[in-house]
Design a protein around this motif. Structure first.
Motif, PDB file in Angstrom:
ATOM      1  N   SER A  43       0.866  -1.177   0.000  1.00  0.00           N
ATOM      2  CA  SER A  43       0.000   0.000   0.000  1.00  0.00           C
ATOM      3  C   SER A  43       0.900   1.224   0.000  1.00  0.00           C
ATOM      4  CB  SER A  43      -0.906   0.035   1.230  1.00  0.00           C
ATOM      5  OG  SER A  43      -1.873  -0.982   1.153  1.00  0.00           O
ATOM      6  N   ALA A  68      -0.593   4.219  -8.451  1.00  0.00           N
ATOM      7  CA  ALA A  68      -0.939   2.806  -8.594  1.00  0.00           C
ATOM      8  C   ALA A  68       0.268   1.996  -9.042  1.00  0.00           C
ATOM      9  CB  ALA A  68      -2.093   2.643  -9.584  1.00  0.00           C
ATOM     10  N   ALA A 104      -3.025   3.656  -2.759  1.00  0.00           N
ATOM     11  CA  ALA A 104      -3.025   2.600  -3.769  1.00  0.00           C
ATOM     12  C   ALA A 104      -2.691   1.300  -3.061  1.00  0.00           C
ATOM     13  CB  ALA A 104      -2.002   2.899  -4.855  1.00  0.00           C
ATOM     14  N   ASP A 119      -3.656  -6.683  -9.044  1.00  0.00           N
ATOM     15  CA  ASP A 119      -4.760  -5.730  -9.052  1.00  0.00           C
ATOM     16  C   ASP A 119      -4.461  -4.634  -8.042  1.00  0.00           C
ATOM     17  OD1 ASP A 119      -6.276  -6.904 -11.021  1.00  0.00           O
ATOM     18  OD2 ASP A 119      -7.550  -8.015  -9.633  1.00  0.00           O
ATOM     19  N   THR A 121      -6.053  -0.963  -6.406  1.00  0.00           N
ATOM     20  CA  THR A 121      -7.183  -0.061  -6.220  1.00  0.00           C
ATOM     21  C   THR A 121      -6.672   1.220  -5.586  1.00  0.00           C
ATOM     22  OG1 THR A 121      -8.655  -1.936  -5.872  1.00  0.00           O
ATOM     23  CG2 THR A 121      -9.432   0.202  -5.114  1.00  0.00           C
ATOM     24  N   THR A 123      -7.891   4.588  -3.640  1.00  0.00           N
ATOM     25  CA  THR A 123      -9.020   5.172  -2.912  1.00  0.00           C
ATOM     26  C   THR A 123      -8.634   6.543  -2.377  1.00  0.00           C
ATOM     27  OG1 THR A 123      -8.327   4.020  -0.893  1.00  0.00           O
ATOM     28  CG2 THR A 123     -10.017   2.942  -2.241  1.00  0.00           C
ATOM     29  N   ARG A 129     -13.428   4.467  -4.123  1.00  0.00           N
ATOM     30  CA  ARG A 129     -12.541   3.991  -5.189  1.00  0.00           C
ATOM     31  C   ARG A 129     -12.515   5.042  -6.300  1.00  0.00           C
ATOM     32  NH1 ARG A 129     -13.911  -1.826  -7.125  1.00  0.00           N
ATOM     33  NH2 ARG A 129     -13.471  -2.117  -4.929  1.00  0.00           N
ATOM     34  N   VAL A 132      -8.846   2.052 -10.728  1.00  0.00           N
ATOM     35  CA  VAL A 132      -8.474   0.639 -10.666  1.00  0.00           C
ATOM     36  C   VAL A 132      -7.406   0.410 -11.721  1.00  0.00           C
ATOM     37  CG1 VAL A 132     -10.632  -0.232  -9.684  1.00  0.00           C
ATOM     38  CG2 VAL A 132     -10.404  -0.029 -12.163  1.00  0.00           C
ATOM     39  N   ARG A 134      -4.737  -2.743 -13.351  1.00  0.00           N
ATOM     40  CA  ARG A 134      -4.279  -4.130 -13.410  1.00  0.00           C
ATOM     41  C   ARG A 134      -2.904  -4.105 -14.048  1.00  0.00           C
ATOM     42  NH1 ARG A 134      -7.068  -9.815 -14.394  1.00  0.00           N
ATOM     43  NH2 ARG A 134      -7.213  -9.541 -12.154  1.00  0.00           N
TER      44      ARG A 134
END
Length: 148
Positions: A43, A68, A104, A119, A121, A123, A129, A132, A134
């Motif tokens: 994170s 991310a 993230a 994956d 995410t 926020t 959220r 997103v 990938r």
């Protein structure tokens, strides 16, 4: 109950984080912090500053993707393997606003001998959220940190 192999893997993930952060100029410049790390998970947080805003007054989408990607990088390298991104898809769902702390959270979906899928995410402070992501990783030869 956690066993010695988990403790070793966790310690190694923390060493990898510390080694990467020591020379990560992007994280330093953008004020990103690795708030959590474990094998296959990371994170990363970032506070939206004025110099990160686009013409609409929200955090630039490229910086959401960078946040991310940063969590992705720490998660896929947490196993102490030298890993790079081979590609990613990102969907921007909402704005990051001035002063918000964005998080993230990256988690491994699948990790093979050479390729991995993660994956991520993103926020906002309220837990909504806003993106997103990938990511697909490719493992190179070599290690991030040589265990002692």
């Amino acid at each position: 109950m956690k066993d010695a192999s988990y403790d070793h893997a966790q310690h190694l993930a923390e060493r990898v984080r510390d080694t990467m952060l020591a020379t990560d100029r992007v994280a330093q410049t953008l004020g990103m912090q690795v708030s959590a790390i474990s094998p296959g998970h990371a994170s990363v947080t970032m506070v939206v500053r004025e110099d990160m805003l686009n013409g609409f007054g929200s955090c630039h989408g490229g910086l959401l993707a960078t946040l991310a990607d940063m969590a992705f990088a720490y998660a896929c390298n947490s196993y102490n393997e030298m890993t790079v991104a081979s590609g990613f898809d990102v969907d921007l769902l909402g704005p990051g606003k001035l002063g918000e702390t964005l998080t993230a959270d990256a988690r491994v979906v699948s990790q093979g001998a050479r390729m991995g899928v993660y994956d991520i995410t993103v926020t906002n402070t309220s837990g909504e959220r806003i993106a997103v992501f990938r990511g697909r990783s490719y493992r190179l030869k070599g290690k991030q940190v040589v265990p002692t």
